[in-house]
Design an enzyme around this catalytic site. Structure first.
Site, PDB file in Angstrom:
ATOM      1  N   TYR A 127       0.822  -1.211   0.000  1.00 14.76           N
ATOM      2  CA  TYR A 127       0.000   0.000   0.000  1.00 14.76           C
ATOM      3  C   TYR A 127       0.859   1.266   0.000  1.00 14.76           C
ATOM      4  CZ  TYR A 127      -4.664  -1.974   0.861  1.00 14.76           C
ATOM      5  OH  TYR A 127      -5.872  -2.612   0.742  1.00 14.76           O
ATOM      6  N   ASP A 152     -12.193  -9.100   4.658  1.00 12.09           N
ATOM      7  CA  ASP A 152     -13.473  -9.143   3.941  1.00 12.09           C
ATOM      8  C   ASP A 152     -14.023 -10.567   3.935  1.00 12.09           C
ATOM      9  OD1 ASP A 152     -13.306  -6.437   3.303  1.00 12.09           O
ATOM     10  OD2 ASP A 152     -13.989  -6.749   1.244  1.00 12.09           O
ATOM     11  N   ASP A 169      -6.345  -6.900   4.176  1.00 14.83           N
ATOM     12  CA  ASP A 169      -7.481  -6.287   3.497  1.00 14.83           C
ATOM     13  C   ASP A 169      -8.386  -7.384   2.933  1.00 14.83           C
ATOM     14  OD1 ASP A 169      -9.038  -4.210   2.303  1.00 14.83           O
ATOM     15  OD2 ASP A 169      -8.071  -4.666   0.386  1.00 14.83           O
ATOM     16  N   LYS A 222       3.297 -15.249   2.586  1.00 18.16           N
ATOM     17  CA  LYS A 222       3.525 -16.018   1.360  1.00 18.16           C
ATOM     18  C   LYS A 222       5.031 -16.266   1.283  1.00 18.16           C
ATOM     19  CE  LYS A 222       2.087 -17.886  -2.509  1.00 18.16           C
ATOM     20  NZ  LYS A 222       1.226 -19.074  -2.580  1.00 18.16           N
ATOM     21  N   ASP A 238      -2.783 -18.317   0.654  1.00 22.10           N
ATOM     22  CA  ASP A 238      -3.759 -19.058  -0.160  1.00 22.10           C
ATOM     23  C   ASP A 238      -4.434 -20.141   0.682  1.00 22.10           C
ATOM     24  OD1 ASP A 238      -1.264 -20.270  -0.030  1.00 22.10           O
ATOM     25  OD2 ASP A 238      -1.241 -20.962  -2.108  1.00 22.10           O
TER      26      ASP A 238
HETATM   27  C1  IPM Z   1     -10.415  -1.162   3.934  1.00 26.34           C
HETATM   28  C2  IPM Z   1     -10.635  -0.585   2.561  1.00 26.34           C
HETATM   29  C3  IPM Z   1      -9.475   0.342   2.239  1.00 26.34           C
HETATM   30  C4  IPM Z   1      -8.204  -0.477   2.285  1.00 26.34           C
HETATM   31  C5  IPM Z   1      -9.618   1.086   0.911  1.00 26.34           C
HETATM   32  C6  IPM Z   1     -10.900   1.869   0.825  1.00 26.34           C
HETATM   33  C7  IPM Z   1      -8.438   1.976   0.640  1.00 26.34           C
HETATM   34  O1  IPM Z   1     -10.783  -1.589   1.627  1.00 26.34           O
HETATM   35  O2  IPM Z   1     -10.310  -0.381   4.898  1.00 26.34           O
HETATM   36  O3  IPM Z   1     -10.376  -2.382   4.054  1.00 26.34           O
HETATM   37  O4  IPM Z   1      -7.870  -1.156   1.312  1.00 26.34           O
HETATM   38  O5  IPM Z   1      -7.519  -0.435   3.310  1.00 26.34           O
HETATM   39 MG    MG Z   2     -10.922  -3.561   2.482  1.00 24.85          MG
END
Ligand code: IPM
Ligand code: MG
Length: 357
Positions: free
Chosen positions: A142, A251, A247, A191, A223
């Site tokens: 990032y 999710d 990230d 990884k 993975d």
């Molecule tokens: C998160 C989001 C952010 C990230 C984006 C919006 C930059 O996906 O907070 O998980 O990737 O950190």
């Molecule tokens: Mg995110």
């Protein structure tokens, strides 16, 4: 006590969900005799529209001068074609960096009441899911060097994944400390079979683990980790990982708890100041329709009380209120099942507030 909170509503559903979270904090203030002072500042798409830049200096200054930051979400199709450096998301990344918030805590808990919303088979979740993702937040790909250049294949682009020993050590410590208060297991996800940065990561995590003899450390390739999260989520306690992998895996972890609309996060650094935001995005498709689930943001406010203000009792009061409302079968659209009562964003907030007394 008085607490100063910088509030960034952001874009899309941001303003709607933040409104409910601040009303919840107001109620906590009344009941427990605290004063939460909110200062609204702009970041993301709305800042681009009103101030011509995604993260005005004033926003950074107000955030730095506050005890904590509460953020909705940033971004949307309107700004998708801007160059990377000017996009709304850049505001979020720069704010994390400016405030030194290198540790992102993302708890993924499956509420008993939401078991039916979980896409996994019943026998996989009979003991629930309770995972804490500890994501490194101010390093890695990032923030590494990036760019475009011309080479013999024509134009190419690059983003560099880079971690220093110091960065790995401090995030690893946060993960072991979190595990200490939980089920005493850290799974470090990398990884290392391919990436040199992962091999350094693994070595440093090993070293840090020596200071925590009570905690079991396990390493897992990313993975495999993404597969194990679905195959046997119960094996995880704390997942320690990089910015990029965190990230993605957070999710995934959120989805197996029923809805991404439920999960809060805390971004922390050296001091007490933290930034608190739902892990979901700005959901521009349902903006202004009173459909968004405010629970992730409300639970983020609870994390703020716990981590930045040390108000554990008050944090628990919010978490209990959320649970009560779910037990009474009220749901926003994202977590609806057969026999539930659908409520909008505002009523979900109101119901939670009514349970705090
Ligand atoms: C998160 C989001 C952010 C990230 C984006 C919006 C930059 O996906 O907070 O998980 O990737 O950190
Ligand atoms: Mg995110």
């Amino acid at each position: 006590m008085n607490y100063n909170i910088a509030v960034i509503k952001g874009d899309g559903i941001g303003p709607e969900i933040i409104k409910e979270a601040t009303l919840v904090l107001d109620k906590i203030g009344q009941v427990y005799k605290h004063e939460f002072r909110f200062t609204e500042v702009l970041a993301g798409g709305s800042a681009i529209d009103k101030k011509g830049e995604c993260l005005p200096k004033e926003t950074i200054d107000v955030c730095k001068g506050s005890d904590a930051v509460l953020l909705g979400a940033v971004g949307g199709p309107k700004w998708d074609n801007l160059p990377g450096e000017e996009r709304p998301e850049k505001a979020l990344l720069n704010l994390r960096k400016e405030l030194g918030l290198y540790a992102n805590l993302r708890p993924a808990i499956l509420f008993e009441e939401l078991k039916k919303a979980c896409p996994l088979k019943e026998d996989l979740i009979k003991n629930g899911i309770d995972i804490m993702v500890v994501r490194e937040l101010t390093g890695g790909i990032y923030f590494g060097e990036r760019g475009r250049r011309d080479k013999n294949m024509g134009e190419e682009a690059f983003d560099v994944e880079l971690y220093s020993i110091k960065e790995v050590r401090r995030i690893a410590k946060k993960a072991f400390e979190a595990a200490n208060k939980r089920n005493k297991k850290v799974t470090s996800v990398d990884k290392a079979n391919v990436l040199e940065s992962s091999r350094l990561w693994r070595k440093v995590v090993e070293e840090v683990s020596k200071d925590y003899p009570d905690i079991t450390l396990e390493h897992m390739y990313v993975d495999n980790a993404s597969m194990q999260l679905i195959k046997n989520p119960n094996q995880f306690d704390v997942i320690l990982t990089t910015n990029m992998f965190g990230d993605i895996l957070s999710d995934e972890a959120s989805m197996i708890t029923g809805s991404i609309g439920m999960l809060p996060s805390a971004s922390l650094g050296k001091g007490n100041i933290g930034m608190y935001e739902p892990i979901h995005g700005s959901a521009p498709d349902i903006k202004g329709e009173n459909k968004a689930n405010p629970i992730a943001t409300i639970l983020s406010a609870a994390m703020m009380l716990r981590h930045s203000f040390s108000l554990e009792k008050e944090a628990k009061a919010i978490e209990k209120a959320v649970k009560k409302v779910l037990t009474k079968n009220f749901r926003t659209l994202d977590i609806i099942q057969d026999d539930n009562k659908v409520v909008g964003t505002d009523n979900m907030g109101k119901l939670i507030i009514e349970e705090i007394n």
